[in-house]
Design an enzyme around this catalytic site. Structure first.
Site, PDB file in Angstrom:
ATOM      1  N   GLY A  73       0.787  -1.223   0.000  1.00 52.20           N
ATOM      2  CA  GLY A  73       0.000   0.000   0.000  1.00 52.20           C
ATOM      3  C   GLY A  73       0.825   1.281   0.000  1.00 52.20           C
TER       4      GLY A  73
ATOM      5  N   HIS B  86      -0.355   1.269 -13.086  1.00 50.86           N
ATOM      6  CA  HIS B  86       0.286   0.057 -13.603  1.00 50.86           C
ATOM      7  C   HIS B  86       1.757   0.363 -13.866  1.00 50.86           C
ATOM      8  CE1 HIS B  86       0.652  -3.822 -15.524  1.00 50.86           C
ATOM      9  NE2 HIS B  86       1.326  -3.218 -16.489  1.00 50.86           N
TER      10      HIS B  86
ATOM     11  N   THR C 248       9.192   5.023  -7.037  1.00 50.31           N
ATOM     12  CA  THR C 248       9.425   6.409  -6.617  1.00 50.31           C
ATOM     13  C   THR C 248       8.593   7.366  -7.474  1.00 50.31           C
ATOM     14  OG1 THR C 248      11.668   5.750  -6.107  1.00 50.31           O
ATOM     15  CG2 THR C 248      11.277   8.094  -6.219  1.00 50.31           C
ATOM     16  N   GLN C 249       8.537   7.081  -8.764  1.00 48.35           N
ATOM     17  CA  GLN C 249       7.738   7.920  -9.669  1.00 48.35           C
ATOM     18  C   GLN C 249       6.243   7.700  -9.457  1.00 48.35           C
ATOM     19  OE1 GLN C 249       8.995  10.324 -11.648  1.00 48.35           O
ATOM     20  NE2 GLN C 249      10.891   9.777 -10.611  1.00 48.35           N
TER      21      GLN C 249
ATOM     22  N   LEU D  58     -11.091  -7.173 -12.364  1.00 46.74           N
ATOM     23  CA  LEU D  58     -12.472  -6.785 -12.058  1.00 46.74           C
ATOM     24  C   LEU D  58     -13.397  -7.129 -13.225  1.00 46.74           C
ATOM     25  CD1 LEU D  58     -11.470  -3.373 -10.504  1.00 46.74           C
ATOM     26  CD2 LEU D  58     -12.491  -5.291  -9.259  1.00 46.74           C
TER      27      LEU D  58
ATOM     28  N   ARG E 283     -15.985 -14.520  -9.436  1.00 45.07           N
ATOM     29  CA  ARG E 283     -15.528 -13.134  -9.563  1.00 45.07           C
ATOM     30  C   ARG E 283     -16.714 -12.168  -9.448  1.00 45.07           C
ATOM     31  NH1 ARG E 283     -10.394 -12.046 -11.070  1.00 45.07           N
ATOM     32  NH2 ARG E 283      -9.588 -13.945 -11.957  1.00 45.07           N
TER      33      ARG E 283
ATOM     34  N   MET F  45      -4.564  -6.442  -6.703  1.00 48.55           N
ATOM     35  CA  MET F  45      -4.160  -7.451  -7.683  1.00 48.55           C
ATOM     36  C   MET F  45      -5.305  -8.418  -8.016  1.00 48.55           C
ATOM     37  SD  MET F  45      -1.272  -6.178  -8.184  1.00 48.55           S
ATOM     38  CE  MET F  45      -0.120  -7.221  -9.049  1.00 48.55           C
ATOM     39  N   ARG F  46      -6.439  -7.868  -8.374  1.00 50.74           N
ATOM     40  CA  ARG F  46      -7.572  -8.678  -8.809  1.00 50.74           C
ATOM     41  C   ARG F  46      -8.099  -8.126 -10.126  1.00 50.74           C
ATOM     42  NH1 ARG F  46      -8.509 -13.275  -7.091  1.00 50.74           N
ATOM     43  NH2 ARG F  46     -10.683 -13.061  -7.680  1.00 50.74           N
TER      44      ARG F  46
ATOM     45  N   GLU G 168     -11.122  -3.947 -20.306  1.00 51.64           N
ATOM     46  CA  GLU G 168      -9.918  -4.660 -20.744  1.00 51.64           C
ATOM     47  C   GLU G 168      -8.779  -4.408 -19.756  1.00 51.64           C
ATOM     48  OE1 GLU G 168      -7.294  -5.189 -24.820  1.00 51.64           O
ATOM     49  OE2 GLU G 168      -8.936  -3.755 -24.776  1.00 51.64           O
TER      50      GLU G 168
HETATM   51  C1  GAR Z   1       2.843  -0.936  -7.622  1.00 55.08           C
HETATM   52  O1  GAR Z   1       4.068  -0.989  -8.282  1.00 55.08           O
HETATM   53  C2  GAR Z   1       1.712  -0.873  -8.616  1.00 55.08           C
HETATM   54  O2  GAR Z   1       2.011  -0.118  -9.750  1.00 55.08           O
HETATM   55  C3  GAR Z   1       1.558  -2.326  -8.963  1.00 55.08           C
HETATM   56  O3  GAR Z   1       1.698  -2.995  -7.738  1.00 55.08           O
HETATM   57  C4  GAR Z   1       2.565  -2.244  -6.884  1.00 55.08           C
HETATM   58  C5  GAR Z   1       1.846  -2.020  -5.574  1.00 55.08           C
HETATM   59  O4  GAR Z   1       2.675  -1.394  -4.658  1.00 55.08           O
HETATM   60  N1  GAR Z   1       0.279  -2.580  -9.565  1.00 55.08           N
HETATM   61  C6  GAR Z   1       0.090  -3.511 -10.494  1.00 55.08           C
HETATM   62  O5  GAR Z   1       0.972  -4.242 -10.895  1.00 55.08           O
HETATM   63  C7  GAR Z   1      -1.334  -3.600 -11.020  1.00 55.08           C
HETATM   64  N2  GAR Z   1      -1.362  -4.254 -12.279  1.00 55.08           N
HETATM   65  P1  GAR Z   1       2.058  -0.722  -3.356  1.00 55.08           P
HETATM   66  O6  GAR Z   1       1.127  -1.747  -2.710  1.00 55.08           O
HETATM   67  O7  GAR Z   1       3.264  -0.451  -2.501  1.00 55.08           O
HETATM   68  O8  GAR Z   1       1.331   0.520  -3.768  1.00 55.08           O
END
Ligand code: GAR
Length: 197
Positions: free
Chosen positions: A12, A117, A180-181, A101, A69, A98-99, A151
């Site tokens: 998070g 992403h 970081t970005q 939808l 789902r 990570m689900r 999609e």
């Molecule tokens: C992040 O890098 C986010 O972009 C990626 O999961 C990480 C979560 O980090 N998301 C995906 O891959 C979604 N397809 P966080 O829990 O520290 O924010």
């Protein structure tokens, strides 16, 4: 007040960046918006601890407890509904959720559902983005904030940031550079969207 509901599955750190930006930039006063809830599909998601410490409502909805789902997404929509205010749209923010939808869920929040992403979409949707970018010999990688459509990892792009891929980068090193970005562009993109919805 526009309520923001953030969905997470793990650490998070993006959620934390959004919460901190909301406090630092006084979203409540300036944008009429607040982070109302953090919902995780995993009970042990570390991000829940931070959210609780901030006094933000937290909920866990374990996807394994649902037969399909569709059933999970319907329950998620019901949970989110608790944070809807009459006449005020709720903004649903996927932050490392990570689900996949269902179209029904996505359509329900059209224009009010955003995702981050860790690739320069439309390149490398799906998993293992950093490894795939390194394997492909890319010189640059990055991150995309986008509106969610049915999609996976598609939809109108709201913001992107680019980082170099350096000689000898491992997926972990590259992921940290990209993250970081992420923490910079996600809060900014959300603030921009809040002014439009
Ligand atoms: C992040 O890098 C986010 O972009 C990626 O999961 C990480 C979560 O980090 N998301 C995906 O891959 C979604 N397809 P966080 O829990 O520290 O924010």
């Amino acid at each position: 007040m526009k309520n923001i509901v953030i969905l997470i599955s793990g650490g998070g750190s993006n959620m934390q960046a959004i919460v901190k930006a909301a406090q630092r930039d006084a979203w409540q006063e300036k944008l009429g918006a607040r982070v109302a809830a953090v919902i995780s599909n995993k009970a042990d998601a570390k991000g829940l601890i931070f959210a609780r410490e901030q006094g933000i409502a937290t909920q866990v909805l374990d996807h394994k407890a649902f037969a399909s789902r569709e059933a999970f997404d319907a329950a998620m929509a019901e949970l989110i509904e608790r944070f809807e205010q009459p006449g005020e749209p709720v903004l649903v923010v996927l932050a490392g959720f990570m689900r996949i939808l269902t179209p029904a869920f996505v359509n329900c929040y059209a224009g009010r559902l955003v995702n981050i992403h860790p690739s320069l979409l439309p390149a490398f949707p799906g998993l293992h983005t950093h490894q795939r970018a390194i394997d492909a010999g890319c010189k640059f990688a990055g991150v995309t904030v986008h509106q969610v459509t049915a999609e996976l990892d598609h939809g109108p792009i709201l913001a992107q940031a680019v980082v170099p891929i350096l000689k000898g980068d491992t997926p972990e090193v590259l992921a940290a550079r990209v993250l970081t970005q992420e923490h910079l562009i996600y809060p900014r993109a959300i603030a921009g969207l809040l002014q439009k919805i």
